[in-house]
Design a protein around this motif. Structure first.
Motif, PDB file in Angstrom:
ATOM      1  N   CYS A 222       0.867  -1.190   0.000  1.00  0.00           N
ATOM      2  CA  CYS A 222       0.000   0.000   0.000  1.00  0.00           C
ATOM      3  C   CYS A 222       0.897   1.233   0.000  1.00  0.00           C
ATOM      4  N   TYR A 223       0.886   1.971  -1.071  1.00  0.00           N
ATOM      5  CA  TYR A 223       1.863   3.051  -1.249  1.00  0.00           C
ATOM      6  C   TYR A 223       1.294   4.446  -1.003  1.00  0.00           C
ATOM      7  N   LEU A 224      -0.017   4.590  -1.006  1.00  0.00           N
ATOM      8  CA  LEU A 224      -0.629   5.891  -0.731  1.00  0.00           C
ATOM      9  C   LEU A 224      -0.647   6.131   0.773  1.00  0.00           C
ATOM     10  N   THR A 225      -0.050   7.211   1.216  1.00  0.00           N
ATOM     11  CA  THR A 225       0.015   7.530   2.639  1.00  0.00           C
ATOM     12  C   THR A 225      -1.147   8.417   3.056  1.00  0.00           C
ATOM     13  N   ARG A 226      -1.370   8.507   4.346  1.00  0.00           N
ATOM     14  CA  ARG A 226      -2.406   9.385   4.876  1.00  0.00           C
ATOM     15  C   ARG A 226      -2.110  10.836   4.501  1.00  0.00           C
ATOM     16  N   GLU A 227      -0.855  11.234   4.603  1.00  0.00           N
ATOM     17  CA  GLU A 227      -0.470  12.612   4.286  1.00  0.00           C
ATOM     18  C   GLU A 227      -0.726  12.934   2.820  1.00  0.00           C
ATOM     19  N   ALA A 228      -0.345  12.011   1.920  1.00  0.00           N
ATOM     20  CA  ALA A 228      -0.531  12.254   0.491  1.00  0.00           C
ATOM     21  C   ALA A 228      -2.011  12.305   0.134  1.00  0.00           C
ATOM     22  N   LEU A 229      -2.802  11.442   0.744  1.00  0.00           N
ATOM     23  CA  LEU A 229      -4.238  11.466   0.478  1.00  0.00           C
ATOM     24  C   LEU A 229      -4.857  12.775   0.972  1.00  0.00           C
ATOM     25  N   ALA A 230      -4.481  13.200   2.161  1.00  0.00           N
ATOM     26  CA  ALA A 230      -5.007  14.454   2.702  1.00  0.00           C
ATOM     27  C   ALA A 230      -4.673  15.624   1.782  1.00  0.00           C
ATOM     28  N   ALA A 231      -3.452  15.643   1.246  1.00  0.00           N
ATOM     29  CA  ALA A 231      -3.050  16.719   0.345  1.00  0.00           C
ATOM     30  C   ALA A 231      -3.854  16.686  -0.951  1.00  0.00           C
ATOM     31  N   ALA A 232      -4.086  15.495  -1.493  1.00  0.00           N
ATOM     32  CA  ALA A 232      -4.845  15.367  -2.737  1.00  0.00           C
ATOM     33  C   ALA A 232      -6.292  15.814  -2.553  1.00  0.00           C
ATOM     34  N   VAL A 233      -6.886  15.447  -1.427  1.00  0.00           N
ATOM     35  CA  VAL A 233      -8.262  15.843  -1.140  1.00  0.00           C
ATOM     36  C   VAL A 233      -8.354  17.357  -0.948  1.00  0.00           C
ATOM     37  N   ALA A 234      -7.417  17.909  -0.196  1.00  0.00           N
ATOM     38  CA  ALA A 234      -7.422  19.353   0.058  1.00  0.00           C
ATOM     39  C   ALA A 234      -7.216  20.146  -1.233  1.00  0.00           C
ATOM     40  N   ALA A 235      -6.436  19.604  -2.155  1.00  0.00           N
ATOM     41  CA  ALA A 235      -6.182  20.298  -3.419  1.00  0.00           C
ATOM     42  C   ALA A 235      -7.453  20.443  -4.251  1.00  0.00           C
ATOM     43  N   GLN A 236      -8.440  19.597  -3.987  1.00  0.00           N
ATOM     44  CA  GLN A 236      -9.735  19.686  -4.679  1.00  0.00           C
ATOM     45  C   GLN A 236     -10.771  20.453  -3.848  1.00  0.00           C
ATOM     46  N   ASN A 237     -10.300  21.073  -2.759  1.00  0.00           N
ATOM     47  CA  ASN A 237     -11.194  21.801  -1.846  1.00  0.00           C
ATOM     48  C   ASN A 237     -12.291  20.905  -1.294  1.00  0.00           C
ATOM     49  N   LEU A 238     -11.919  19.671  -0.991  1.00  0.00           N
ATOM     50  CA  LEU A 238     -12.832  18.686  -0.432  1.00  0.00           C
ATOM     51  C   LEU A 238     -12.362  18.304   0.962  1.00  0.00           C
ATOM     52  N   THR A 239     -13.186  17.534   1.652  1.00  0.00           N
ATOM     53  CA  THR A 239     -12.807  17.062   2.981  1.00  0.00           C
ATOM     54  C   THR A 239     -13.057  15.569   3.089  1.00  0.00           C
ATOM     55  N   ALA A 240     -12.237  14.919   3.864  1.00  0.00           N
ATOM     56  CA  ALA A 240     -12.397  13.510   4.193  1.00  0.00           C
ATOM     57  C   ALA A 240     -11.914  13.304   5.611  1.00  0.00           C
ATOM     58  N   ILE A 241     -12.408  12.260   6.233  1.00  0.00           N
ATOM     59  CA  ILE A 241     -11.927  11.859   7.550  1.00  0.00           C
ATOM     60  C   ILE A 241     -10.842  10.812   7.326  1.00  0.00           C
ATOM     61  N   ILE A 242      -9.627  11.127   7.716  1.00  0.00           N
ATOM     62  CA  ILE A 242      -8.489  10.211   7.536  1.00  0.00           C
ATOM     63  C   ILE A 242      -7.926   9.946   8.933  1.00  0.00           C
ATOM     64  N   PRO A 243      -8.499   8.998   9.650  1.00  0.00           N
ATOM     65  CA  PRO A 243      -8.157   8.839  11.068  1.00  0.00           C
ATOM     66  C   PRO A 243      -6.760   8.270  11.283  1.00  0.00           C
ATOM     67  N   ALA A 244      -6.160   8.684  12.373  1.00  0.00           N
ATOM     68  CA  ALA A 244      -4.914   8.083  12.831  1.00  0.00           C
ATOM     69  C   ALA A 244      -5.253   6.795  13.600  1.00  0.00           C
ATOM     70  N   PRO A 245      -4.339   5.834  13.649  1.00  0.00           N
ATOM     71  CA  PRO A 245      -4.595   4.613  14.403  1.00  0.00           C
ATOM     72  C   PRO A 245      -4.974   4.925  15.855  1.00  0.00           C
ATOM     73  N   GLY A 246      -6.093   4.317  16.294  1.00  0.00           N
ATOM     74  CA  GLY A 246      -6.593   4.538  17.639  1.00  0.00           C
ATOM     75  C   GLY A 246      -7.625   5.623  17.745  1.00  0.00           C
ATOM     76  N   GLU A 247      -7.799   6.425  16.698  1.00  0.00           N
ATOM     77  CA  GLU A 247      -8.714   7.572  16.746  1.00  0.00           C
ATOM     78  C   GLU A 247     -10.172   7.122  16.712  1.00  0.00           C
ATOM     79  N   TRP A 248     -11.016   7.838  17.460  1.00  0.00           N
ATOM     80  CA  TRP A 248     -12.459   7.594  17.478  1.00  0.00           C
ATOM     81  C   TRP A 248     -13.162   8.603  16.571  1.00  0.00           C
ATOM     82  N   ILE A 249     -14.215   8.138  15.903  1.00  0.00           N
ATOM     83  CA  ILE A 249     -15.060   8.989  15.061  1.00  0.00           C
ATOM     84  C   ILE A 249     -16.481   8.871  15.600  1.00  0.00           C
ATOM     85  N   ASP A 250     -17.069   9.976  16.003  1.00  0.00           N
ATOM     86  CA  ASP A 250     -18.434   9.978  16.532  1.00  0.00           C
ATOM     87  C   ASP A 250     -19.412  10.346  15.427  1.00  0.00           C
ATOM     88  N   ALA A 251     -20.401   9.483  15.210  1.00  0.00           N
ATOM     89  CA  ALA A 251     -21.425   9.753  14.190  1.00  0.00           C
ATOM     90  C   ALA A 251     -22.523  10.626  14.758  1.00  0.00           C
TER      91      ALA A 251
END
Length: 251
Positions: A222-251
């Motif tokens: 798996c070659y796509l990193t969290r940092e690279a994905l975040a940069a690609a999403v931000a470059a399109q003025n979009l948002t995504a949740i890219i959690p770090a290991p152990g992180e909680w997401i509340d719905a």
């Protein structure tokens, strides 16, 4: 409902006062051989779990159910097969029932189309784990849509952006979509999990789901990193949740 991201595709769902473990890969760092025919020979997993042994044992003892999207070892490793209680309800695709039953699990429940458990409707979806001959060899894989009266969660599983994903999103209009990114790839052929472009397509889908991207930085191909994905999403003025290991997401 809330979600804890652990590592790779492993998620802990807390839903309706129940705990559900999804795609458990529980082995220690470097406990598995590398994926062959990749650009490196780093042993897997490439990182440890974000919780210690005591916390892991406590979590396993508190579980109410398991979901396995498919039995590739980065979603269902030997450690998970050994450590998980054998009598828990375990939901899976029909093709994996025989394998998991042979491993000693006694409540293996195939989702042919859909089933209801604890007031949660679980519907199986399709996917494409790559293209061409590689995609055929990697099959079968499934995703699962989980829905109650308040929230709909679509766990897409190991798939690229494809008709099966768009159909699932059109049909179920999920509030949240968990996608397996990482752009996993062998030395030959196209990526077999979502690339940054695939994740962006998911974010831009008319369902307007909140996208949670995982399956990065844990397996050697798996070659796509969290940092690279975040940069690609931000470059399109979009948002995504890219959690770090152990992180909680509340719905």
């Amino acid at each position: 409902m809330r979600i804890q991201f652990l590592r790779n595709a492993t998620l802990l769902l807390e839903w309706n006062n129940k705990k559900i473990l999804v795609d458990p890969m529980l082995g220690a760092k470097s406990s598995m051989d590398p994926v062959a025919n990749a650009a490196n020979s780093i042993r897997n997993p490439t990182t440890d779990l974000p919780i210690n042994e005591e916390a892991l044992n406590s979590m396993l003892a508190s579980l109410d159910a398991i979901i396995v999207t498919h039995t590739h070892r980065d979603h269902w490793d030997v450690a998970a097969q050994t450590l998980l209680p054998k009598d828990l309800p375990l939901f899976c695709q029909p093709e994996d029932v025989e394998i998991i039953t042979a491993q000693g699990f006694t409540q293996v429940i195939p989702i042919v189309t859909a089933a209801t458990w604890n007031n949660i409707r679980i519907t199986r979806t399709g996917g494409q784990h790559g293209t061409g001959e590689i995609g055929k060899k990697m099959a079968p894989v499934s995703g699962f849509v989980m829905k109650d009266e308040q929230v709909t969660l679509y766990i897409a599983g190991d798939t690229i952006w494809c008709e099966e994903v768009t159909t699932a999103m059109d049909l179920h209009q999920p509030d949240y979509v968990v996608v397996n990114a990482g752009a996993a790839q062998f030395l030959q052929g196209d990526p077999i999990t979502m690339t940054a472009a695939d994740v962006i397509n998911t974010i831009q889908h008319p369902a307007h789901s909140k996208v949670i991207a995982v399956h990065m930085e844990a397996i050697n191909h798996c070659y796509l990193t969290r940092e690279a994905l975040a940069a690609a999403v931000a470059a399109q003025n979009l948002t995504a949740i890219i959690p770090a290991p152990g992180e909680w997401i509340d719905a």
